[in-house]
Design a protein around this motif. Structure first.
Motif, PDB file in Angstrom:
ATOM      1  N   GLN A 133       0.828  -1.203   0.000  1.00 10.46           N
ATOM      2  CA  GLN A 133       0.000   0.000   0.000  1.00 10.46           C
ATOM      3  C   GLN A 133       0.864   1.255   0.000  1.00 10.46           C
ATOM      4  O   GLN A 133       0.617   2.208  -0.753  1.00 10.46           O
ATOM      5  N   LYS A 134       1.887   1.232   0.857  1.00  7.81           N
ATOM      6  CA  LYS A 134       2.768   2.398   0.920  1.00  7.81           C
ATOM      7  C   LYS A 134       3.534   2.578  -0.384  1.00  7.81           C
ATOM      8  O   LYS A 134       3.785   3.704  -0.821  1.00  7.81           O
ATOM      9  N   GLY A 135       3.902   1.427  -1.014  1.00  5.43           N
ATOM     10  CA  GLY A 135       4.577   1.533  -2.307  1.00  5.43           C
ATOM     11  C   GLY A 135       3.678   2.173  -3.351  1.00  5.43           C
ATOM     12  O   GLY A 135       4.117   3.021  -4.138  1.00  5.43           O
ATOM     13  N   SER A 136       2.399   1.758  -3.341  1.00 10.05           N
ATOM     14  CA  SER A 136       1.452   2.353  -4.287  1.00 10.05           C
ATOM     15  C   SER A 136       1.265   3.838  -4.001  1.00 10.05           C
ATOM     16  O   SER A 136       1.243   4.671  -4.918  1.00 10.05           O
ATOM     17  N   GLN A 137       1.128   4.157  -2.693  1.00  2.00           N
ATOM     18  CA  GLN A 137       0.977   5.568  -2.330  1.00  2.00           C
ATOM     19  C   GLN A 137       2.214   6.377  -2.721  1.00  2.00           C
ATOM     20  O   GLN A 137       2.106   7.506  -3.198  1.00  2.00           O
ATOM     21  N   LYS A 138       3.381   5.755  -2.512  1.00  4.51           N
ATOM     22  CA  LYS A 138       4.618   6.445  -2.880  1.00  4.51           C
ATOM     23  C   LYS A 138       4.677   6.688  -4.379  1.00  4.51           C
ATOM     24  O   LYS A 138       5.088   7.759  -4.840  1.00  4.51           O
ATOM     25  N   LEU A 144       2.311  12.456  -8.664  1.00  4.86           N
ATOM     26  CA  LEU A 144       1.744  13.766  -8.357  1.00  4.86           C
ATOM     27  C   LEU A 144       2.841  14.821  -8.263  1.00  4.86           C
ATOM     28  O   LEU A 144       2.680  15.947  -8.766  1.00  4.86           O
ATOM     29  N   ILE A 145       3.959  14.427  -7.633  1.00 10.10           N
ATOM     30  CA  ILE A 145       5.079  15.373  -7.517  1.00 10.10           C
ATOM     31  C   ILE A 145       5.619  15.730  -8.895  1.00 10.10           C
ATOM     32  O   ILE A 145       5.905  16.901  -9.191  1.00 10.10           O
ATOM     33  N   ASN A 146       5.765  14.709  -9.749  1.00  4.39           N
ATOM     34  CA  ASN A 146       6.251  14.984 -11.108  1.00  4.39           C
ATOM     35  C   ASN A 146       5.288  15.897 -11.863  1.00  4.39           C
ATOM     36  O   ASN A 146       5.709  16.809 -12.587  1.00  4.39           O
ATOM     37  N   GLN A 147       3.979  15.624 -11.672  1.00  7.97           N
ATOM     38  CA  GLN A 147       2.988  16.470 -12.335  1.00  7.97           C
ATOM     39  C   GLN A 147       3.072  17.907 -11.822  1.00  7.97           C
ATOM     40  O   GLN A 147       3.024  18.864 -12.604  1.00  7.97           O
ATOM     41  N   LYS A 148       3.233  18.034 -10.491  1.00 11.57           N
ATOM     42  CA  LYS A 148       3.342  19.378  -9.920  1.00 11.57           C
ATOM     43  C   LYS A 148       4.638  20.057 -10.352  1.00 11.57           C
ATOM     44  O   LYS A 148       4.670  21.275 -10.551  1.00 11.57           O
ATOM     45  N   LYS A 149       5.697  19.251 -10.495  1.00 14.63           N
ATOM     46  CA  LYS A 149       6.952  19.828 -10.980  1.00 14.63           C
ATOM     47  C   LYS A 149       6.787  20.365 -12.395  1.00 14.63           C
ATOM     48  O   LYS A 149       7.291  21.446 -12.719  1.00 14.63           O
ATOM     49  N   ARG A 150       6.087  19.565 -13.229  1.00  9.70           N
ATOM     50  CA  ARG A 150       5.845  20.042 -14.596  1.00  9.70           C
ATOM     51  C   ARG A 150       4.995  21.305 -14.588  1.00  9.70           C
ATOM     52  O   ARG A 150       5.268  22.264 -15.330  1.00  9.70           O
ATOM     53  N   THR A 151       3.953  21.292 -13.730  1.00  6.12           N
ATOM     54  CA  THR A 151       3.103  22.484 -13.630  1.00  6.12           C
ATOM     55  C   THR A 151       3.903  23.681 -13.126  1.00  6.12           C
ATOM     56  O   THR A 151       3.762  24.806 -13.635  1.00  6.12           O
ATOM     57  N   LEU A 152       4.764  23.414 -12.119  1.00  2.28           N
ATOM     58  CA  LEU A 152       5.600  24.492 -11.588  1.00  2.28           C
ATOM     59  C   LEU A 152       6.536  25.028 -12.657  1.00  2.28           C
ATOM     60  O   LEU A 152       6.738  26.247 -12.774  1.00  2.28           O
ATOM     61  N   TRP A 153       7.107  24.093 -13.430  1.00  2.00           N
ATOM     62  CA  TRP A 153       8.010  24.534 -14.505  1.00  2.00           C
ATOM     63  C   TRP A 153       7.257  25.380 -15.526  1.00  2.00           C
ATOM     64  O   TRP A 153       7.758  26.421 -15.971  1.00  2.00           O
TER      65      TRP A 153
END
Length: 309
Positions: A133-138, A144-153
């Protein structure tokens, strides 16, 4: 008697003996004997020399054998000590083995801890499930982090483009006479956290006119001082900016947000169409509501129409 006619054979009946021949023969015999004796002597000398060499070799061999014998005795003694030590270790190991066997015999009968094993097994399953479960959440968080990084960029790039566009507009205001417009803009960015509501400005940076011709109409219709103005939405913010930006020679306008005056949607009638009217000045640009309302209400943009040339 005639001396010349004397002949010994006439007076002696014995034959004459050759003494020189006998002497040479004796010498030859003596030489032969001497040679034989010398050969015999040489042979004896060789035998004596060989015997001496053989004796020396035998003595040396005997000495080496003595050393080897002593080494063998030492080796045998060492092996004897090692064997005694080995036997001692074997005896000690046998005693330890006997003690261990006795201890093992005295141990209680082993009973398999089934309940404990089941509990641990279930706990392992729970941990594995939690880890999955934690692996899936990670993984989801990573996506999500990558998506936010792209959005931030993307936002950063847009912000850079906006800053570049803002710098060009600020330079245009500066060239037109607003010498300290950069200082005023920088002051606003540094003190936004001290304001009660959002503050806009300079107005030129907040207005976006897609059509260049419409931009010319709007620029000519609105007074110059408005383009370098700042618009507040709170009376306290207005007073704060008025005091702080006074030295920069920029106006401060306050948007009251009066909702009493409702604006009718713009519709082109047939008569307006015949006259070539196709739009109003308040319809040709985009801006924040406060900025657009100030420009529209204070400068009559809703009453200014655009006519086809």
């Amino acid at each position: 008697m005639n001396k010349s006619s004397y002949s010994p054979s006439k007076f002696c009946k014995f034959p004459r003996r050759d003494y020189n021949f006998d002497f040479d023969e004796k010498i030859r015999k003596q030489k032969k004997v001497k040679v034989k004796e010398e050969l015999a002597l040489k042979k004896v000398s060789n035998i004596i020399s060989d015997n001496a060499n053989n004796r020396m070799k035998i003595v040396e061999h005997e000495s080496r054998l003595g050393v080897q014998v002593r080494a063998k005795y030492d080796e045998m003694e060492e092996l004897r000590r090692q064997e005694e030590s080995r036997q001692q270790r074997i005896s000690t190991a046998k005693e330890d083995l006997a003690a261990a066997e006795l201890e093992l015999a005295n141990l209680p009968v082993y009973e398999r801890p089934k309940d404990e094993i089941d509990r641990l097994y279930n706990q392992i399953l729970e941990i594995e499930y939690s880890a999955n479960q934690k692996g899936s959440q990670k993984s989801e968080r990573g996506n999500l982090i990558n998506q936010k990084k792209r959005t931030l960029w993307q936002c950063t790039e847009k912000l850079k483009d906006l800053e570049n566009a803002n710098n060009k507009l600020l330079q245009a205001l500066q060239r037109s006479g607003a010498d300290k417009i950069f200082d005023a803009y920088r002051w606003l960015q540094e003190h936004r956290n001290e304001l009660n509501k959002e503050v806009y400005g300079p107005v030129l940076l907040e207005v976006n006119v897609p059509n260049r011709e419409h931009a010319g109409y709007l620029e000519n219709h609105v007074p110059y001082y408005v383009w370098k103005s700042f618009i507040t939405q709170d009376a306290a913010d207005r007073d704060f900016l008025f005091r702080s930006l006074k030295s920069f020679d920029v106006p401060v306008l306050n948007f009251t947000g009066d909702k009493g005056d409702t604006k009718l949607p713009f519709e082109v009638s047939e008569e307006m169409h015949r006259l070539g009217i196709y739009s109003r000045l308040d319809q040709v640009f985009d801006a924040p509501n406060a900025v657009k309302d100030v420009l529209t209400t204070q400068f009559g943009l809703e009453n200014s129409v655009i006519v086809l040339p």
